[in-house]
Design a protein around this motif. Sequence first.
Motif, mmCIF file in Angstrom:
data_model
loop_
_atom_site.group_PDB
_atom_site.id
_atom_site.type_symbol
_atom_site.label_atom_id
_atom_site.label_comp_id
_atom_site.label_asym_id
_atom_site.label_seq_id
_atom_site.Cartn_x
_atom_site.Cartn_y
_atom_site.Cartn_z
ATOM 1 N N HIS A 119 18.602 -14.383 21.869
ATOM 2 C CA HIS A 119 17.042 -13.779 21.922
ATOM 3 C C HIS A 119 16.477 -14.459 20.807
ATOM 4 C CE1 HIS A 119 18.195 -11.523 25.699
ATOM 5 N NE2 HIS A 119 19.024 -10.834 24.730
ATOM 6 N N PRO A 120 16.483 -15.709 20.729
ATOM 7 C CA PRO A 120 15.771 -16.401 19.308
ATOM 8 C C PRO A 120 14.222 -16.189 18.995
ATOM 9 C CG PRO A 120 16.190 -18.253 20.702
ATOM 10 C CD PRO A 120 16.853 -16.836 21.574
ATOM 11 N N LEU A 121 13.777 -15.864 20.072
ATOM 12 C CA LEU A 121 11.955 -15.772 19.935
ATOM 13 C C LEU A 121 11.776 -14.633 19.473
ATOM 14 C CD1 LEU A 121 10.914 -17.743 23.058
ATOM 15 C CD2 LEU A 121 11.080 -18.487 20.715
ATOM 16 N N VAL A 122 12.625 -13.332 19.567
ATOM 17 C CA VAL A 122 12.532 -12.063 19.252
ATOM 18 C C VAL A 122 13.153 -11.598 18.085
ATOM 19 C CG1 VAL A 122 11.315 -10.992 21.289
ATOM 20 C CG2 VAL A 122 13.724 -11.199 21.171
ATOM 21 N N ALA A 123 13.743 -12.531 17.304
ATOM 22 C CA ALA A 123 14.068 -12.308 15.743
ATOM 23 C C ALA A 123 13.290 -11.333 15.100
ATOM 24 C CB ALA A 123 14.548 -13.644 15.034
ATOM 25 N N SER A 124 13.613 -10.364 14.222
ATOM 26 C CA SER A 124 12.962 -9.514 13.706
ATOM 27 C C SER A 124 11.870 -10.191 12.853
ATOM 28 C CB SER A 124 13.749 -8.664 12.582
ATOM 29 O OG SER A 124 14.691 -9.514 11.892
ATOM 30 N N GLU A 125 12.122 -11.340 11.945
ATOM 31 C CA GLU A 125 11.078 -11.923 11.142
ATOM 32 C C GLU A 125 10.173 -12.656 11.957
ATOM 33 O OE1 GLU A 125 14.373 -14.992 11.857
ATOM 34 O OE2 GLU A 125 14.262 -12.990 11.494
ATOM 35 N N LYS A 126 10.150 -12.755 13.434
ATOM 36 C CA LYS A 126 9.229 -13.726 13.895
ATOM 37 C C LYS A 126 8.398 -12.728 14.677
ATOM 38 C CE LYS A 126 12.063 -17.396 15.184
ATOM 39 N NZ LYS A 126 12.810 -18.313 15.834
ATOM 40 N N VAL A 127 9.089 -11.448 15.148
ATOM 41 C CA VAL A 127 8.045 -10.290 15.441
ATOM 42 C C VAL A 127 7.092 -9.690 14.458
ATOM 43 C CG1 VAL A 127 7.990 -7.911 16.531
ATOM 44 C CG2 VAL A 127 9.613 -9.695 17.295
#
Length: 445
Positions: free
Chosen positions: A289-297
Motif C-alpha cells: 500500500h505505497p500511497l498510504v505510507a505514514s509520511e504521505k498521509v
Amino acid sequence: MRSTLRRALAVGAMLTVVGAVTPAVAAYSQDDPRSCNDLMGADTPAFVVCHWLAKPEEALNVAMFWMANDNANLKEAEPMEGHFLDCSAAGSACPDLEGDDTARDENSPAPGDAEDGGTPECEPGQQCSIDGTGEGGDGTQRGLEPGSAGVDARTAAMQNFTPTAQDVAAAAQTPAGQAVIAAKATGVRVWLDTELADDWKAGAESFATAVRRVGALAARPEVAGIRFTSQLGYNATFKTDGEITAFVTAASDALRQAAPGKRLGVHTVVPEFACGVDEACKTEMRKRHPLVASEKVESLLSTDRVDQLSLDTGLLYGGYEAWQINAEKAQHNQWIQVRARSWDVLAQIAAEETGLVGQVTPEQVAARASTAVMDGAAQQVNLWTRVQDAQGAVNRLTAWDELKKLTPIKRRLAAVYNPTTPEVDVTTDLKKIAEAFSQVYLTTA
C-alpha cells in the motif's frame, strides 16, 4: 502613550517592502543580512523576495526619533530640495512614455502584449508559475501529472461552487436534508459523509455539481463538517501521489467556497501502523500500500486542506498473522504510532470502527469504543450502525445498552448512519442514536 505606540508601529510597517525580482537576483538574497524571506510561506513563488528597508528594531528607533520631545524633529522638518517638472506648465517638454496611455494601479491586469500575459519569466529548469498549477514550496505538484484524469487546480479555481438559494431549498427536501433537520431535534452534531473522488475524476462539470449539492446540504447551521472521501489512497481510485494531492487540494478549495466555516475530513488507513516495531511487517505493508505510507498521509495533514482524519481500525482485524499480530495488538500498535507522531496537533484524529456490528461481547464494546481515546491518540471514535458485506449480508449495531453505559466518553462517540436505509424511520433512528452518541455522520450520495 497608546497613540504614540500605534503610530510607531504604523511607521515600522511602512518601512517593510516585498519586491518582485528575477530568480537570479533572488539567489543572491539568501546571504543578504537584510533578507526577510523567512517570514514568507513555503509556497511563495521563487521570483518574490522580502527585503528589510529597516529591520523592526531600526524602524522603532526611527519612529522614536521623529516623535521625541512632542514630535519636535517632525515639526522642524522641511521638504527636501529637489527639481520637479510640471508637464502641464507652458513651455515644459516631457518625454513620451511607452504604453497605451491607460492608467493602472498594482491590481490592474498586465497589458495584452506583456510577455506571457504578464507572467514572470523563469530560468531554465525552474517552475515559478503563480497560477496554482506549478510546483509548490514543498516540491509537490499542484496540478495533475501528465495523463491523469481529474480536475486540475486551475480549472477548479475558475469554477463557481457556491450553491444558490434554490439549491439549498431543494436539498432540504432530500432524504439527507430531512435527516439533517431531524438530527437537529435530537441535539446531535451532524457531519455529512460523502464521496467526491469519482466526481472529481469525471471532470469539472460533474465535480462542480457534486460540490454544490454537498454545499447546499451543509448550509444548515447544525452541520459541523463534511467528510469528502473514504479509503483515500487505500482503494483503487487513485494511482499516484500526484492524483491524491490534486484531488484533496481541489476538493478542499471547492468546499471552502461552497460551505465556508465547515470542517473538512477524510478517511483512510495506514496499514504499516499495525506492525508496531516489526520491520519486516512494515516493509511488506508499505510495499502493498505505497500511497498510504505514514509520511504521505502526514503530508495531507501538514496543510490547511484537512481538519479531521479518520483512521480505520476495522481493516486491521486480519492480515498480520504472519507476524503473530492479532487484532487487539494491531489496534494497540496503530494508536501508539499515531500518538508518537503527534498527529492530533495537525488535525483532529478519529478512529473508524466497523467491528461492533452483529453479536459482540461487553468487553469488545468497551475495548473497541474506547481504546483509541484512552491511549491518548484519537479524540473521537466513529462507530458504524450498519455494515453490508460483499455477499450482501447486513450486520447491524446491536450493543446499544452497552454503549449507553459509556457516558463519560459519549461526547467523543459518533455514529455513521445512512438515512436512505433506515431501521425504522429516520426520526426514530436518530432519537435512538442520540441516546448513546453525541454526533452522527449522515451518508449522502
